[in-house]
Design an enzyme around this catalytic site. Structure first.
Site, PDB file in Angstrom:
ATOM      1  NE  ARG A  19       5.319   1.041   0.297  1.00  0.00           N
ATOM      2  CZ  ARG A  19       6.556   1.260   0.912  1.00  0.00           C
ATOM      3  NH1 ARG A  19       7.459   2.153   0.471  1.00  0.00           N
ATOM      4  NH2 ARG A  19       6.743   0.311   1.829  1.00  0.00           N
ATOM      5  CD  GLU A  66      16.407 -15.147  -5.094  1.00  0.00           C
ATOM      6  OE1 GLU A  66      15.962 -14.807  -4.311  1.00  0.00           O
ATOM      7  OE2 GLU A  66      16.238 -13.823  -5.351  1.00  0.00           O
ATOM      8  CE  LYS A  78      13.214 -13.041  -7.552  1.00  0.00           C
ATOM      9  NZ  LYS A  78      13.541 -12.508  -6.523  1.00  0.00           N
ATOM     10  CG  HIS A  87      17.486 -38.764  -0.961  1.00  0.00           C
ATOM     11  ND1 HIS A  87      17.507 -40.406  -0.430  1.00  0.00           N
ATOM     12  CD2 HIS A  87      18.645 -38.312  -1.000  1.00  0.00           C
ATOM     13  CE1 HIS A  87      18.548 -40.379  -0.887  1.00  0.00           C
ATOM     14  NE2 HIS A  87      19.152 -39.313  -0.703  1.00  0.00           N
ATOM     15  CG  ASN A 129       0.166   2.394   4.013  1.00  0.00           C
ATOM     16  OD1 ASN A 129      -0.743   2.352   3.057  1.00  0.00           O
ATOM     17  ND2 ASN A 129       0.909   2.123   3.100  1.00  0.00           N
ATOM     18  N   GLY A 130      -1.262  -1.205   7.298  1.00  0.00           N
ATOM     19  CA  GLY A 130      -0.464  -1.287   8.499  1.00  0.00           C
ATOM     20  C   GLY A 130      -2.272  -2.290   8.514  1.00  0.00           C
ATOM     21  CD  GLU A 187       9.228 -12.801  -7.215  1.00  0.00           C
ATOM     22  OE1 GLU A 187       8.650 -12.442  -6.476  1.00  0.00           O
ATOM     23  OE2 GLU A 187      10.681 -13.344  -7.062  1.00  0.00           O
ATOM     24  CD1 TRP A 226      -0.538  -6.135  -2.785  1.00  0.00           C
ATOM     25  CD2 TRP A 226      -1.216  -6.596  -0.519  1.00  0.00           C
ATOM     26  NE1 TRP A 226      -0.491  -7.624  -2.838  1.00  0.00           N
ATOM     27  CE2 TRP A 226      -0.534  -7.886  -1.856  1.00  0.00           C
ATOM     28  CE3 TRP A 226      -1.375  -7.018   0.281  1.00  0.00           C
ATOM     29  CZ2 TRP A 226      -0.278  -9.045  -1.004  1.00  0.00           C
ATOM     30  CZ3 TRP A 226      -0.932  -8.199   1.041  1.00  0.00           C
ATOM     31  CH2 TRP A 226      -0.467  -9.115  -0.303  1.00  0.00           C
ATOM     32  CE  LYS A 252      11.518  -4.098  -3.901  1.00  0.00           C
ATOM     33  NZ  LYS A 252      12.433  -4.967  -4.841  1.00  0.00           N
ATOM     34  CB  CYS A 264      -1.108   0.313   0.870  1.00  0.00           C
ATOM     35  SG  CYS A 264      -1.988  -1.378   1.530  1.00  0.00           S
TER      36      CYS A 264
HETATM   37  C1  F6R Z   1      11.365 -11.321  -3.773  1.00  0.00           C
HETATM   38  C2  F6R Z   1      11.369 -10.710  -3.365  1.00  0.00           C
HETATM   39  C3  F6R Z   1      10.408 -11.023  -1.671  1.00  0.00           C
HETATM   40  C4  F6R Z   1      11.443 -10.163  -1.438  1.00  0.00           C
HETATM   41  C5  F6R Z   1      10.816 -10.591   0.506  1.00  0.00           C
HETATM   42  C6  F6R Z   1      11.190  -9.342   1.507  1.00  0.00           C
HETATM   43  O1  F6R Z   1      11.520 -10.876  -5.745  1.00  0.00           O
HETATM   44  O2  F6R Z   1      10.757  -9.375  -3.584  1.00  0.00           O
HETATM   45  O3  F6R Z   1      10.561 -11.846  -1.182  1.00  0.00           O
HETATM   46  O4  F6R Z   1      12.759 -10.350  -1.231  1.00  0.00           O
HETATM   47  O5  F6R Z   1       9.556  -9.613   0.311  1.00  0.00           O
HETATM   48  O6  F6R Z   1      11.880  -7.801   1.702  1.00  0.00           O
HETATM   49  P1  F6R Z   1      12.472  -7.641   1.901  1.00  0.00           P
HETATM   50  O7  F6R Z   1      14.149  -7.210   1.415  1.00  0.00           O
HETATM   51  O8  F6R Z   1      12.265  -5.713   1.481  1.00  0.00           O
HETATM   52  O9  F6R Z   1      12.572  -7.036   3.630  1.00  0.00           O
END
Ligand code: F6R
Length: 607
Positions: free
Chosen positions: A27, A484, A488, A507, A103-104, A491, A77, A602, A2
């Protein structure tokens, strides 16, 4: 998660708020809205516009002559209530005089809703935030500040809020508890936002509110104070990041831009830190002297998502170079299992945003138990940076794409610096220190070399994009890279992917391998090369296709992406880069909304 933006001053307010929302859309992006304080003499109370969908949908829906003297806006969001016009912020109280963006999460929203309903208040949305608007509207107090304070006193949970009131047209009142609020200071105008991204084109002078702080913004002054009412005196700071670094800079997407920024970003995390004389590095902000560093018996790294994956890389590096037992754990799990906190363990909290609620809560739990916690953080002055006892900034610059790339890489390099620092205080030889330093210096150029291979990687992505599912495997250092890369891919492209240690394949997961489930294998030329080659044989024997990321062509792989050699300890940094491009081009081939993947946002500032 948000975004909030607000403004008070003389400019044309709606376009300014829309531009701010656009910058915050990463966000949250399921609905948006604006509330304005009308110009004096205009009939009617607060004016609002809301729309389900993107900021552009809100723009299309704004009424004519939608202007005023102060305004607050929000991009959402969804947490409480599905995305809809009614659930979009700002929320109004029953009189229509109070508007709130938030937000929250308000944890006791259900109880408060029931009480309001019993008092005859008609709730028009499914959100927790609407409750706050009613509480402000019903508060028996003289000033808006007192009304907001009173309302916040009745809620449990986290918030970053901004409030407008038709009876107090000269001000916006804001408050923070667990969700970021940043004030932007201008000349006869003031701004507020949940993220400096919305402010940098207007002002670089900012104040980040702390938890339990409130502020009143008028066009020509601001005041900060605690929720109990005592004045605070936060000094303004200057935002270091350039306004242009928040733009796409000619790239189609932020993700593409941020992948390509990595040579410069890695250069930045190294700059001023390498010490050739003693074959070590300087990490000024750690607040850990040599004696304390020698006293560390264990290292525990906590983070979420990609940050957790960099923690896995960091733990390997620390064990290898410093010979201190180290491991990483998702912060979101750690905080719920009543962890045993050991005084000789050094805890590291990793976060790009510095705002991730689960990581922040883990830090707070650790500190409550007396642990020493350092931060490995990108955003300067963020909550985790403030709550920790010291740490390292990773200097990746602003990361706007929801999908983390350059920050992942920079954090992995930051861990290499920390491991080298701890190693050289302990038993790592000068020669090994020199070897790692030389390797670190080669990284920016080698990353640029990998990026030059983009066209070929894009072609490979096209070839694998329609797979039913993808398997990612690696061994020891290669396993976090596989994890990772798998995150990637899923997502950003929504292709299902699994990551396994290559050693674990037989296994169980080998049962999944068939021609429609290709495997991406991380195969560095290290002492496990032969073991990895045996895994490739096993996959081939089951009819699986293989894409290898390796230092040389792999005969059993259908395709190989060759990356330059560095020191083995630094392999994870370089081997991750082509797999970011693979995820990116897979998403592009499948027509995905790359910077705003579905269901994600984000900075996850809620539990
Ligand atoms: C993946 C991604 C998320 C963040 C996670 C932690 O591409 O961006 O998995 O890594 O939400 O976010 P931060 O690093 O801001 O604590």
């Amino acid at each position: 998660m948000c975004g909030i933006v607000g403004y008070i001053g003389k400019r044309d307010i709606a376009p300014l708020l829309l531009e701010g929302l656009q910058r915050l859309e990463y966000r949250g992006y399921d609905s948006a809205g604006i509330a304005l304080q009308p110009r004096p003499g205009t009939a009617g109370g607060l004016r609002t516009a809301k729309a389900k969908g993107r900021v552009r949908d809100l723009r299309d829906r704004l009424p004519k002559r939608f202007t005023g003297t102060a305004g607050i806006a929000h991009t959402r969001w969804a947490t409480h209530g599905a995305p809809s016009d009614a659930n979009a912020h700002p929320h109004l109280d029953a009189s229509g005089k109070v508007a709130v963006v938030h937000n929250g999460i308000i944890d006791n929203a259900a109880d408060l809703r029931a009480k309001l309903a019993a008092d005859g208040v008609e709730l028009v949305s499914d959100t927790d935030t609407e409750v706050l608007a009613h509480l402000v509207g019903r508060a028996q107090a003289e000033t808006l500040e007192e009304k907001v304070r009173h309302a916040l006193g009745g809620i449990e949970g986290t918030y970053g809020v901004a409030v407008l009131h038709a009876d107090f047209p000269d001000r916006i009142v804001v408050a923070r508890n667990g969700s970021p609020v940043v004030l932007g200071l201008g000349e006869k105008e003031m701004f507020v936002a949940s993220d400096v991204a919305a402010l940098v084109t207007h002002t670089r002078q900012v104040i980040t509110l702390g938890d339990g702080e409130m502020a009143t913004l008028k066009a020509d002054e601001y005041r900060t104070y605690t929720t109990e009412g005592s004045r605070t005196s936060a000094a303004p700071t200057v935002v270091e990041w350039e306004a242009e670094s928040y733009d796409r800079g000619g790239h189609e997407t932020y993700m593409h831009k941020e992948i390509h920024e990595q040579p410069d970003a890695v250069d930045r995390v190294l700059r001023g830190r390498l010490d050739e004389r003693f074959s070590t590095v300087h990490l000024g902000g750690l607040n850990l002297d040599a004696r304390e560093a020698r006293g560390v018996r264990r290292v525990k790294i906590l983070g979420c998502g990609s940050a957790y994956h960099t923690g896995l890389i960091g733990a390997h590096l620390i064990e290898e170079l410093a010979r201190v037992p180290a491991d990483a754990e998702p912060a979101s799990e750690f905080r719920y299992r009543n962890p045993v906190v050991d005084p000789d363990t050094l805890y590291l909290a990793v976060s790009q945003s510095g705002e991730t609620y689960d990581t922040l809560a883990a830090v707070q739990e650790l500190k409550r138990k007396g642990a020493r916690v350092l931060g490995v953080v990108n955003v300067v002055g963020s909550a985790i940076a403030r709550e920790t006892d010291g740490g390292m900034y990773v200097h990746a610059g602003p990361e706007v794409s929801v999908v983390s790339t350059k920050c992942f890489t920079n954090t992995a390099v930051a861990f290499a610096l920390l491991a080298l620092h701890l190693g050289r205080i302990r038993d790592l030889s000068v020669a090994d220190g020199r070897r790692i330093l030389a390797g670190l210096r080669r990284l920016p150029g080698q990353i640029a070399e990998v990026l030059r291979d983009e066209e070929r990687i894009a072609a490979l992505a096209g070839r694998y994009a329609h797979a039913r599912s993808m398997m990612f495997v690696g061994r020891v250092r290669g396993f976090p890279v596989a994890r990772e890369a798998s995150l990637k891919l899923k997502e950003v492209s929504y292709v299902h992917a699994e990551a396994y240690p290559a050693s674990e394949l037989k296994h169980g997961p080998l049962a999944l391998i068939d021609p429609d489930v290709p495997t991406v294998a991380v195969v560095p030329d290290d002492d496990l090369l032969e073991k990895n080659r045996a895994t490739l044989e096993e996959i081939k024997a089951r009819g699986g296709r293989i894409l290898a990321v390796a230092h040389q062509e792999q005969p059993r792989a259908d395709d190989t992406i060759v990356v330059p050699r560095n020191e083995p300890e630094l392999d994870p940094v370089l081997m991750g880069i082509p797999l970011q491009l693979l995820a990116y081009h897979t998403a592009l081939a499948l027509g995905r909304d790359i910077d705003k993947p579905r269901n994600l946002a984000k900075s996850v500032t809620v539990e």
